[in-house]
Write a protein that holds these residues in place. Structure first.
Motif, short mmCIF file in Angstrom:
data_model
loop_
_atom_site.label_atom_id
_atom_site.label_comp_id
_atom_site.label_asym_id
_atom_site.label_seq_id
_atom_site.Cartn_x
_atom_site.Cartn_y
_atom_site.Cartn_z
N ALA A 1 0.84 -1.19 0.00
CA ALA A 1 0.00 0.00 0.00
C ALA A 1 0.88 1.25 0.00
CB ALA A 1 -0.91 0.00 1.22
N PRO A 2 0.56 2.26 -0.82
CA PRO A 2 1.37 3.49 -0.82
C PRO A 2 1.52 4.10 0.57
CG PRO A 2 -0.16 3.48 -2.68
CD PRO A 2 -0.51 2.30 -1.83
N ALA A 3 0.51 3.92 1.41
CA ALA A 3 0.58 4.51 2.76
C ALA A 3 1.67 3.88 3.61
CB ALA A 3 -0.78 4.34 3.46
N GLU A 4 2.25 2.76 3.14
CA GLU A 4 3.28 2.08 3.91
C GLU A 4 4.69 2.51 3.55
OE1 GLU A 4 2.73 -2.08 3.34
OE2 GLU A 4 0.62 -2.07 3.96
N ASP A 5 4.84 3.32 2.50
CA ASP A 5 6.20 3.62 2.01
C ASP A 5 6.26 5.05 1.49
OD1 ASP A 5 8.71 3.68 0.92
OD2 ASP A 5 8.45 1.96 -0.40
N SER A 6 6.93 5.91 2.23
CA SER A 6 7.04 7.32 1.82
C SER A 6 7.93 7.51 0.60
CB SER A 6 7.58 8.16 2.98
OG SER A 6 8.88 7.74 3.34
N LEU A 7 8.76 6.49 0.27
CA LEU A 7 9.68 6.61 -0.86
C LEU A 7 9.13 5.98 -2.13
CD1 LEU A 7 13.10 5.75 0.83
CD2 LEU A 7 11.94 7.94 0.67
N LEU A 8 7.93 5.45 -2.09
CA LEU A 8 7.42 4.67 -3.22
C LEU A 8 7.32 5.51 -4.49
CD1 LEU A 8 6.54 1.82 -3.87
CD2 LEU A 8 4.18 2.48 -3.34
N LEU A 9 6.86 6.75 -4.38
CA LEU A 9 6.74 7.59 -5.57
C LEU A 9 8.10 7.88 -6.18
CD1 LEU A 9 5.10 9.33 -7.52
CD2 LEU A 9 5.26 11.21 -5.87
N LEU A 10 9.07 8.26 -5.36
CA LEU A 10 10.41 8.51 -5.88
C LEU A 10 11.01 7.25 -6.50
CD1 LEU A 10 12.17 10.80 -3.23
CD2 LEU A 10 11.84 11.30 -5.66
N ARG A 11 10.76 6.11 -5.87
CA ARG A 11 11.29 4.86 -6.40
C ARG A 11 10.64 4.54 -7.75
NH1 ARG A 11 10.28 2.07 -2.25
NH2 ARG A 11 12.24 2.55 -1.20
N ALA A 12 9.34 4.74 -7.84
CA ALA A 12 8.63 4.49 -9.10
C ALA A 12 9.14 5.42 -10.20
CB ALA A 12 7.13 4.68 -8.90
N ALA A 13 9.35 6.69 -9.85
CA ALA A 13 9.83 7.66 -10.84
C ALA A 13 11.21 7.29 -11.34
CB ALA A 13 9.82 9.06 -10.24
N ALA A 14 12.11 6.93 -10.41
CA ALA A 14 13.48 6.58 -10.81
C ALA A 14 13.50 5.32 -11.66
CB ALA A 14 14.35 6.40 -9.56
N GLU A 15 12.73 4.32 -11.27
CA GLU A 15 12.71 3.06 -12.03
C GLU A 15 12.14 3.30 -13.43
OE1 GLU A 15 13.96 0.25 -11.22
OE2 GLU A 15 14.35 0.45 -9.08
N ALA A 16 11.08 4.08 -13.53
CA ALA A 16 10.47 4.35 -14.84
C ALA A 16 11.42 5.14 -15.73
CB ALA A 16 9.16 5.12 -14.66
N ALA A 17 12.06 6.16 -15.17
CA ALA A 17 12.95 7.00 -15.98
C ALA A 17 14.17 6.23 -16.45
CB ALA A 17 13.36 8.24 -15.18
N GLU A 18 14.76 5.44 -15.56
CA GLU A 18 15.96 4.69 -15.94
C GLU A 18 15.67 3.65 -17.01
OE1 GLU A 18 18.64 4.93 -11.86
OE2 GLU A 18 17.30 3.23 -12.15
N ARG A 19 14.46 3.14 -17.04
CA ARG A 19 14.07 2.15 -18.05
C ARG A 19 13.38 2.78 -19.25
NH1 ARG A 19 14.36 -0.21 -13.27
NH2 ARG A 19 14.85 -2.45 -13.13
N ASP A 20 13.24 4.11 -19.24
CA ASP A 20 12.53 4.84 -20.30
C ASP A 20 11.12 4.28 -20.48
OD1 ASP A 20 12.08 6.76 -22.17
OD2 ASP A 20 13.16 5.77 -23.80
N LEU A 21 10.44 4.10 -19.35
CA LEU A 21 9.06 3.65 -19.35
C LEU A 21 8.15 4.79 -18.90
CD1 LEU A 21 9.51 0.18 -17.59
CD2 LEU A 21 9.25 0.60 -20.04
N VAL A 22 6.85 4.60 -19.08
CA VAL A 22 5.87 5.57 -18.61
C VAL A 22 5.64 5.36 -17.12
CG1 VAL A 22 3.44 6.26 -18.75
CG2 VAL A 22 4.72 5.76 -20.84
N LEU A 23 5.63 6.43 -16.37
CA LEU A 23 5.16 6.38 -14.99
C LEU A 23 3.65 6.56 -15.04
CD1 LEU A 23 5.47 6.34 -11.91
CD2 LEU A 23 5.98 8.79 -12.00
N SER A 24 2.91 5.53 -14.73
CA SER A 24 1.46 5.58 -14.86
C SER A 24 0.89 6.77 -14.10
CB SER A 24 0.85 4.29 -14.29
OG SER A 24 -0.54 4.45 -14.08
#
Length: 742
Positions: A295-318
């Protein structure tokens, strides 16, 4: 101007077309006059042409009277873009040219036989849907070429309301993509943005007195008055904001089209597949999404992690997942933890993938919490004509350019944050370098940098124009010039970062702003200033001289165990302390164990203590079991583990491997900079071990996306390597890093 006024203009034109058609001696069946393009959509601007086509069935001869149709329209003062085509010619033209097909999707009946129009519209739409999978590649290529030629409505200095990325042409293409039934878009949002740009175009026509889509600088103030907005800046933000949203929708939709086509090509179906990425996140149809397990409420870093993973793989961040994370993730603490800072740096240094992800962060208002200061420069026009983008887009472009230069600097994390903040002061009154320096202290402190690093970032922002201005306006051989620059930059570290920031800033402003001549001037000036600074390097191994060594366990001392592992978990990972009998290849084996356990190494130190080799590893994994690590080590040391997949690997930038002869008198210092990836340390350390060299000490750091690793190498039972052996070590390590994945 409003939609109602466009409807009035369209109805007036329709009446004229019907009247003109009524005057000709045409047959009652088999012929129709249709409107296409913007006129077909009923969206005539004050000075738009009437795009009309006289369509007739193949067996109907209209040559005797067709030409008479247009004279009444010309006499009435309309500009008419007309054509006469048979039904089969219309179909063939649409099949041959994607641009024609796009225009005909909006055709509308004006006069004549309505059955001809209905058949044509039905045939066109069915053909578009039937051939979409084969044709969308050509359409996408047309869109990309147009974007490259015209630029982005949100960010170029002189935006084009129709042809620019995020303009009216893109809005029409989005509607055509929806018509394929392959993808969908937020219809209400799309239509609201499109109508807003149509209102602006109508007023622009009235202001200029002609059909015009490009907004010249002098048109912003009268546009603001016509649209009832406070000033030129307000209307710019209005236009650019709508354009940015449409461009984002366009890029997102095309990525989804590509994903749908790729999925169907692989599996022949449309069912999405979730590919696990990291805890809480997965990849679905080319987008990084929430996996439903965390759950997003369990991880304050989840958004930053999602953004970094998407950008490094040249994927869309939903956007849907991002919006949920923005709403539900706990806020980051007042001072960010190290992992959050590292994720931000990875995002900034991700290269081309940054742009789309950053757009999603902006559109979901994530920047309000991640970097509130961003609002100061959001869609802010540049005052200087040399800049091709608005301030916010220029900053992102500077990060893109800086990401290509991280191999050249010792602190890529400081370079990327300085690139992000270098123009943040342009949102305030006064010298933007001074304002930016002041703002940077608060931002860098919030990001968790120590005082030394905060000072470096502040100095970079304060003097980010210094080298370019001095190199082109002052004598670089004058001691006064050199002493002045040296006093402002303060250290060789700042100077080297400033050279890369200067290059990135110039390239982001305009390709012409960084010529070979200017590069030579800046680099030459920096070399002279560096000689003035003349600071010698410190040996990093000395910083670990007072570190306490772990106690040797009874099992290890008695020979009942090959190795001892101690794991201390903490909030963002675990510290692993390793001790074993010192030998060639020991560190390579330990690094292999951690890589096999998928433990991401953020930093490491290693040294010898008599007969024992000691190493301490900072990892991003909290659940490492010492017993399992020992078992893995035994398999690796005995040659029973499959290590092939740990060697090699791809890297967006070429790795750099350098021998630093000045850094130590007792060992040969080998410095390696490469993209951080699983197995990187093992690749380097195993290459050194194969040369029968020992690692007297190692100093491993991960700075954002880049690993900066320093190894003190010696011959077995001896001291530093000879020049030939040092060159051999560099060559072998370089080859191992550059090798293809196995």
């Amino acid at each position: 101007m409003t939609a109602e006024q466009r409807a009035v203009r369209t109805e007036r034109a329709d009446e004229a077309c019907r009247a003109a058609y009524g005057r000709i001696p045409g047959p009652e069946t088999g012929v129709a006059l249709v409107a296409v393009g913007g006129y077909g959509r009923g969206e005539l601007a004050p000075y738009s042409d009437l795009d009309v086509v006289l369509v007739h069935d193949d067996g109907v001869d209209i040559s005797a009277w067709a030409g008479e149709l247009w004279y009444p329209l010309w006499d009435a003062g309309f500009k008419v873009d007309h054509a006469v085509r048979t039904f089969s010619e219309m179909i063939a033209a649409a099949e041959d040219d994607a641009r024609v097909a796009l225009g005909l999707l909006d055709l509308r009946h004006l006069a004549g036989d309505p059955h001809v129009t209905l058949r044509l519209r039905t045939t066109m739409l069915a053909g578009w849907r039937r051939a979409a999978r084969q044709r969308l590649g050509d359409v996408h290529a047309l869109v990309n070429r147009r974007h490259e030629l015209v630029g982005e409505l949100a960010h170029v200095a002189v935006p084009d309301l129709k042809e620019a990325a995020g303009g009216l042409r893109d809005a029409g293409v989005l509607r055509a993509l929806v018509a394929t039934w392959l993808v969908d878009v937020p219809h209400v949002d799309l239509e609201r943005r499109r109508l807003a740009l149509l209102d602006v175009r109508d007023e622009l026509h009235q202001i200029t007195g002609r059909a015009c889509d490009r907004i010249a600088p002098e048109s912003w103030t009268p546009l603001a008055q016509a649209l009832g907005m406070p000033d030129a800046e307000a209307v710019q933000r209005h236009v650019r904001g709508n354009g940015r949203r449409l461009a984002h929708l366009s890029r997102l939709t095309w990525r989804r089209v590509d994903a749908v086509l790729a999925t169907q090509a692989r599996r022949g179906g449309r069912r999405p597949q979730l590919v696990p990425l990291v805890p809480g996140l997965a990849i679905s149809s080319g987008e990084v999404v929430l996996d439903g397990k965390v759950a997003p409420a369990e991880d304050s870093l989840l958004l930053l992690r999602a953004a970094a993973e998407a950008a490094e793989r040249d994927l869309v961040l939903s956007p849907v997942s991002a919006a949920r994370m923005v709403a539900e993730c706990p806020p980051l603490p007042e001072i960010w933890p190290g992992e959050a800072r590292e994720l931000l740096v990875r995002l900034l240094a991700s290269g081309h993938g940054l742009l789309g992800v950053w757009e999603t962060l902006e559109e979901t208002r994530a920047m309000d919490s991640l970097l509130p200061e961003w609002e100061l420069i959001r869609l802010l026009p540049h005052a200087s004509a040399i800049h091709r983008f608005t301030v916010d887009r220029h900053v992102v472009e500077t990060c893109l350019e800086a990401s290509r230069l991280i191999r050249k600097v010792a602190r890529p994390d400081l370079l990327m944050v300085a690139a992000l903040l270098h123009d943040i002061g342009k949102g305030e009154v006064g010298d933007h370098s001074i304002a930016g320096e002041r703002l940077s202290w608060a931002v860098s402190r919030r990001l968790g940098f120590n005082e030394h690093d905060q000072a470096v970032i502040a100095r970079l922002i304060r003097w980010h124009l210094l080298l370019a201005e001095t190199a082109t306006t002052r004598d670089p051989d004058d001691p006064v010039t050199l002493e002045d620059v040296a006093s402002k930059v303060g250290s060789s570290l700042v100077l080297s970062l400033l050279v890369s920031l200067t290059e990135a800033d110039a390239l982001a402003a305009s390709p012409k702003a960084w010529s070979a001549w200017r590069s030579q001037l800046v680099v030459g000036l920096a070399a002279r200033v560096d000689a003035v600074l003349a600071t010698g390097p410190e040996e990093p191994e000395e910083t670990w001289a007072e570190e306490p060594d772990p106690a040797v366990s009874d099992d290890l001392a008695a020979g009942r165990a090959q190795v001892q592992f101690e794991v201390a978990a903490h909030g963002t990972g675990a510290t692993v302390t390793v001790m074993a009998a010192d030998r060639v290849g020991l560190l390579a084996d330990v690094s292999a164990v951690l890589a096999l356990q998928k433990a991401r190494v953020r930093g490491a130190r290693a040294w010898s203590r008599g007969a024992w080799g000691v190493s301490v590893w900072e990892t991003g994994s909290e659940s490492l079991d010492p017993g399992l690590l020992r078992t893995r080590f035994d398999l690796v040391a005995s040659g029973q583990a499959d290590l092939g997949r740990l060697r090699g690997g791809s890297d967006a930038l070429d790795p750099t491997v350098q021998v630093r002869p000045e850094a130590s008198r007792r060992a040969t210092v080998l410095e390696v900079r490469a993209g951080d990836r699983p197995g990187l340390l093992h690749t380097v350390l195993s290459a050194v071990a194969e040369l029968d060299m020992t690692v007297r000490s190692a100093h491993v750091d991960t700075l954002g996306p880049q690993a900066v690793d320093v190894f003190y190498l010696c011959e077995v039972g001896a001291g530093a390597l000879s020049d030939e052996r040092a060159a051999e070590a560099a060559h072998v390590v370089r080859g191992a890093l550059a090798g293809p994945p196995r």
